[in-house]
Design a protein around this motif. Structure first.
Motif, mmCIF file in Angstrom:
data_model
loop_
_atom_site.group_PDB
_atom_site.id
_atom_site.type_symbol
_atom_site.label_atom_id
_atom_site.label_comp_id
_atom_site.label_asym_id
_atom_site.label_seq_id
_atom_site.Cartn_x
_atom_site.Cartn_y
_atom_site.Cartn_z
ATOM 1 N N ALA A 168 0.833 -1.207 0.000
ATOM 2 C CA ALA A 168 0.000 0.000 0.000
ATOM 3 C C ALA A 168 0.866 1.254 0.000
ATOM 4 C CB ALA A 168 -0.922 0.002 1.214
ATOM 5 N N LEU A 169 2.076 1.149 0.532
ATOM 6 C CA LEU A 169 2.972 2.308 0.610
ATOM 7 C C LEU A 169 3.476 2.764 -0.749
ATOM 8 C CD1 LEU A 169 5.088 1.206 3.715
ATOM 9 C CD2 LEU A 169 3.344 2.998 3.657
ATOM 10 N N VAL A 170 3.376 1.922 -1.777
ATOM 11 C CA VAL A 170 3.895 2.327 -3.088
ATOM 12 C C VAL A 170 3.065 3.445 -3.700
ATOM 13 C CG1 VAL A 170 4.821 0.018 -3.481
ATOM 14 C CG2 VAL A 170 2.600 0.630 -4.463
ATOM 15 N N LEU A 171 1.860 3.664 -3.172
ATOM 16 C CA LEU A 171 1.010 4.733 -3.692
ATOM 17 C C LEU A 171 1.339 6.087 -3.066
ATOM 18 C CD1 LEU A 171 -2.463 2.942 -3.762
ATOM 19 C CD2 LEU A 171 -0.861 3.266 -5.647
ATOM 20 N N ALA A 177 8.328 5.340 -2.820
ATOM 21 C CA ALA A 177 7.947 3.989 -2.391
ATOM 22 C C ALA A 177 9.084 3.324 -1.634
ATOM 23 C CB ALA A 177 7.554 3.153 -3.607
ATOM 24 N N LEU A 178 10.306 3.430 -2.157
ATOM 25 C CA LEU A 178 11.457 2.838 -1.475
ATOM 26 C C LEU A 178 11.686 3.496 -0.120
ATOM 27 C CD1 LEU A 178 13.891 0.987 -1.357
ATOM 28 C CD2 LEU A 178 15.180 2.684 -2.676
ATOM 29 N N THR A 179 11.591 4.812 -0.073
ATOM 30 C CA THR A 179 11.786 5.528 1.191
ATOM 31 C C THR A 179 10.770 5.082 2.232
ATOM 32 O OG1 THR A 179 12.660 7.478 0.050
ATOM 33 C CG2 THR A 179 11.834 7.797 2.277
ATOM 34 N N ALA A 180 9.510 5.010 1.832
ATOM 35 C CA ALA A 180 8.449 4.651 2.771
ATOM 36 C C ALA A 180 8.653 3.250 3.338
ATOM 37 C CB ALA A 180 7.090 4.750 2.077
ATOM 38 N N VAL A 181 8.926 2.279 2.477
ATOM 39 C CA VAL A 181 9.093 0.906 2.953
ATOM 40 C C VAL A 181 10.357 0.789 3.800
ATOM 41 C CG1 VAL A 181 9.386 -1.496 2.240
ATOM 42 C CG2 VAL A 181 7.776 -0.027 1.028
ATOM 43 N N LEU A 182 11.393 1.513 3.450
ATOM 44 C CA LEU A 182 12.618 1.514 4.259
ATOM 45 C C LEU A 182 12.344 2.032 5.669
ATOM 46 C CD1 LEU A 182 15.757 2.668 2.229
ATOM 47 C CD2 LEU A 182 15.660 0.864 3.947
ATOM 48 N N THR A 241 17.144 9.384 -7.368
ATOM 49 C CA THR A 241 18.159 9.863 -6.418
ATOM 50 C C THR A 241 18.608 8.745 -5.480
ATOM 51 O OG1 THR A 241 16.474 10.523 -4.803
ATOM 52 C CG2 THR A 241 17.154 12.178 -6.427
ATOM 53 N N GLN A 242 18.153 7.534 -5.740
ATOM 54 C CA GLN A 242 18.346 6.445 -4.795
ATOM 55 C C GLN A 242 19.486 5.487 -5.150
ATOM 56 O OE1 GLN A 242 16.240 6.337 -1.883
ATOM 57 N NE2 GLN A 242 15.892 8.377 -2.708
ATOM 58 N N ARG A 243 20.352 5.854 -6.060
ATOM 59 C CA ARG A 243 21.450 4.946 -6.419
ATOM 60 C C ARG A 243 22.338 4.593 -5.232
ATOM 61 N NH1 ARG A 243 21.479 8.249 -11.139
ATOM 62 N NH2 ARG A 243 20.612 7.140 -12.930
ATOM 63 N N PRO A 244 22.812 5.574 -4.448
ATOM 64 C CA PRO A 244 23.632 5.190 -3.284
ATOM 65 C C PRO A 244 22.852 4.379 -2.256
ATOM 66 C CG PRO A 244 23.139 7.547 -3.252
ATOM 67 C CD PRO A 244 22.723 7.038 -4.595
ATOM 68 N N VAL A 245 21.552 4.605 -2.179
ATOM 69 C CA VAL A 245 20.715 3.808 -1.279
ATOM 70 C C VAL A 245 20.696 2.352 -1.739
ATOM 71 C CG1 VAL A 245 18.384 3.500 -0.363
ATOM 72 C CG2 VAL A 245 19.297 5.809 -0.698
ATOM 73 N N ALA A 246 20.598 2.152 -3.042
ATOM 74 C CA ALA A 246 20.605 0.799 -3.590
ATOM 75 C C ALA A 246 21.907 0.076 -3.249
ATOM 76 C CB ALA A 246 20.398 0.842 -5.102
ATOM 77 N N VAL A 247 23.028 0.788 -3.298
ATOM 78 C CA VAL A 247 24.323 0.186 -2.958
ATOM 79 C C VAL A 247 24.314 -0.277 -1.506
ATOM 80 C CG1 VAL A 247 26.787 0.634 -2.688
ATOM 81 C CG2 VAL A 247 25.572 1.500 -4.698
ATOM 82 N N VAL A 249 17.933 6.879 6.233
ATOM 83 C CA VAL A 249 18.192 8.314 6.408
ATOM 84 C C VAL A 249 18.568 8.948 5.083
ATOM 85 C CG1 VAL A 249 19.715 10.009 7.492
ATOM 86 C CG2 VAL A 249 18.837 8.079 8.835
ATOM 87 N N LEU A 250 19.454 8.299 4.349
ATOM 88 C CA LEU A 250 19.885 8.837 3.060
ATOM 89 C C LEU A 250 18.732 8.890 2.074
ATOM 90 C CD1 LEU A 250 22.328 9.820 1.422
ATOM 91 C CD2 LEU A 250 22.711 7.438 0.735
ATOM 92 N N SER A 251 17.912 7.862 2.072
ATOM 93 C CA SER A 251 16.779 7.810 1.149
ATOM 94 C C SER A 251 15.804 8.952 1.406
ATOM 95 C CB SER A 251 16.063 6.464 1.297
ATOM 96 O OG SER A 251 14.978 6.366 0.408
ATOM 97 N N PHE A 252 15.437 9.145 2.664
ATOM 98 C CA PHE A 252 14.480 10.209 2.986
ATOM 99 C C PHE A 252 15.087 11.586 2.723
ATOM 100 C CE2 PHE A 252 12.430 13.206 5.910
ATOM 101 C CZ PHE A 252 11.100 13.029 5.555
ATOM 102 N N THR A 253 16.350 11.761 3.060
ATOM 103 C CA THR A 253 17.005 13.057 2.855
ATOM 104 C C THR A 253 17.040 13.432 1.379
ATOM 105 O OG1 THR A 253 18.384 12.725 4.813
ATOM 106 C CG2 THR A 253 19.132 14.353 3.211
ATOM 107 N N ARG A 254 17.407 12.481 0.533
ATOM 108 C CA ARG A 254 17.498 12.769 -0.899
ATOM 109 C C ARG A 254 16.122 12.986 -1.511
ATOM 110 N NH1 ARG A 254 22.743 11.574 -2.700
ATOM 111 N NH2 ARG A 254 22.127 11.189 -4.847
ATOM 112 N N LEU A 255 15.131 12.252 -1.035
ATOM 113 C CA LEU A 255 13.765 12.469 -1.520
ATOM 114 C C LEU A 255 13.281 13.858 -1.133
ATOM 115 C CD1 LEU A 255 11.141 11.275 -2.788
ATOM 116 C CD2 LEU A 255 10.518 10.566 -0.455
ATOM 117 N N TRP A 256 13.534 14.262 0.116
ATOM 118 C CA TRP A 256 13.103 15.573 0.596
ATOM 119 C C TRP A 256 13.755 16.695 -0.219
ATOM 120 C CZ3 TRP A 256 9.721 16.865 4.633
ATOM 121 C CH2 TRP A 256 9.705 18.221 4.995
#
Length: 421
Positions: free
Chosen positions: A172-175, A296-301, A332-338, A381-388
């Motif tokens: 549900a978070l992907v929405l 979606a990635l930020t929320a699930v993380l 913006t999530q490439r470093p998060v993926a690593v 933290v990185l995911s949310f920061t970059r999304l923001w």
């Protein structure tokens, strides 16, 4: 370009053959003494027998899943020529192939990249044979398809998200990151309508469809969660708690465990508040192609790191969402993926490899959990920061660019500022 999909298909065949070999030899000590496969041929099969009689296993404290999980666990009946275990694994591989194909198709479109497909195909085997013996791949397939269909059909996006949520809630978070306005209203509306319709259908077809709610509240603190890591370290300074198998997981029992569990729930509420604040503050003109994926990635993380449970199969969800992000050149999530790939590798060492060390809270086991959970915390933290920064910061400030750099980075490198153009 044709060579790349062929290389990915070859890689998928080779890596999945390796995963099947590991599953066939899962009785080996470093592969879990058979515990990984036992989940399917004992627990899942027991639930299957109850579901086949038209009822959810309400009396089983291990049953903690929404009613949409029922059809998934019944699906091996579609392959009557195989045992339940073999049919389940075969259908899991089909779902895995669907994800790989969807990511490959998305990556071959103009302006897209095949990095997402490569991540999924090459990183999932880091979890060894675990993905083949859990139904998280099927759930992830629904979430991945939901995100990838958003640009073409908000109806399909909403329906797939709703189906995923009925199986394991988190899709549900992907929405959350759907563009503000008509697109969000359509996707959320279709999700609500289709989800309600399927839920009502399941309530008609099965008895006790909401029995899972009775057992969710009784969960404690799993040893692999952030709270579990703190409690494991506390045993080295005299904390008298113990580890017991209950509600389908190894959990801590003893003084202060309930307080740690309550703190985890409070942090989950804080995570939800942060995501809601982001949604309210995000600029409508900032919702580009990659933002729904990144959100979606930020929320699930955030919900994962604050959970009382962080089982190894949770990494399947995160890898799937990270792969969707990497299909876009603007993510913006490439470093998060690593960081997630690194966390996945450590997870497999902790379970099944050295799980006894984790269970007994040895220094080795604690170190593994500190590293794995530290990587997840850094990723969150990185995911949310970059999304923001990409969606909330006012244009002209140090917002993050599509490639992850900030505008101040550009100015320091000598790039012309917007005002000088």
């Amino acid at each position: 370009m044709r060579r790349h999909p062929l290389a990915l298909a070859t890689a998928w065949l080779l890596t999945r053959a390796l995963m099947l070999w590991l599953l066939a030899h899962n009785s080996q000590p470093l592969l879990g003494h058979g515990a990984v496969a036992r989940e399917v041929w004992v627990t899942y099969h027991r639930w299957y027998e109850a579901l086949a009689q038209g009822a959810f296993p309400a009396d089983d404290p291990l049953w903690q899943y929404p009613p949409g999980a029922g059809p998934v666990l019944l699906s091996p009946a579609l392959l009557p020529g195989l045992t339940y275990f073999r049919a389940f694994v075969a259908l899991t591989l089909v779902a895995d192939a669907v994800i790989a194909l969807a990511l490959t198709r998305a990556g071959t479109r103009p302006g897209r990249t095949l990095l997402g497909a490569a991540l999924w195909i090459l990183a999932l085997p880091l979890l060894l044979h675990i993905p083949l013996a859990r139904y998280d791949v099927q759930v992830t397939a629904l979430a991945v398809i939901s995100l990838l269909t958003l640009g073409r059909s908000t109806r399909a996006c909403g329906v797939f998200a709703a189906l995923g949520a009925l199986v394991k809630v988190w899709p549900a978070l992907v929405l959350l990151g759907t563009p503000k306005g008509r697109v969000s209203r359509s996707a959320w509306g279709w999700a609500a309508v289709s989800g309600t319709a399927v839920l009502l259908l399941l309530c008609v077809l099965f008895n006790n469809p909401l029995a899972f709610l009775l057992h969710q509240g009784e969960r404690g603190v799993q040893i692999e969660s952030f709270g579990g890591t703190l409690l494991g370290l506390a045993t080295h300074v005299g904390w008298p708690g113990e580890v017991k198998y209950q509600y389908g997981a190894m959990e801590f029992t003893g003084p202060y465990v309930s307080a740690v569990a309550a703190a985890s729930l409070a942090l989950t509420a804080v995570a939800f508040a942060l995501l809601l604040l982001w949604r309210l503050r995000a600029r409508a003109d900032a919702f580009g192609e990659a933002v729904p994926y990144d959100a979606a990635l930020t929320a699930v993380l955030l919900f994962t790191v604050t959970s009382r449970m962080i089982s190894p199969q949770y990494m399947v969800w995160l890898l799937g969402l990270a792969a969707v992000c990497l299909t876009s050149r603007h993510t913006t999530q490439r470093p998060v993926a690593v960081l997630l790939v690194a966390a996945t590798a450590v997870s497999a060492v902790a379970y099944p490899g050295l799980y006894a060390e984790v269970v007994h809270s040895t220094w080795t086991g604690c170190a593994l959990m500190v590293v794995r959970n530290g990587l997840l915390a850094a990723a969150a933290v990185l995911s949310f920061t970059r999304l923001w920064r990409t969606t909330v910061s006012v244009p002209g400030t140090d917002a993050t660019c599509a490639d992850g750099r900030t505008r101040s980075d550009d100015r320091e490198a000598g790039a012309p500022s917007p005002a000088s153009l």
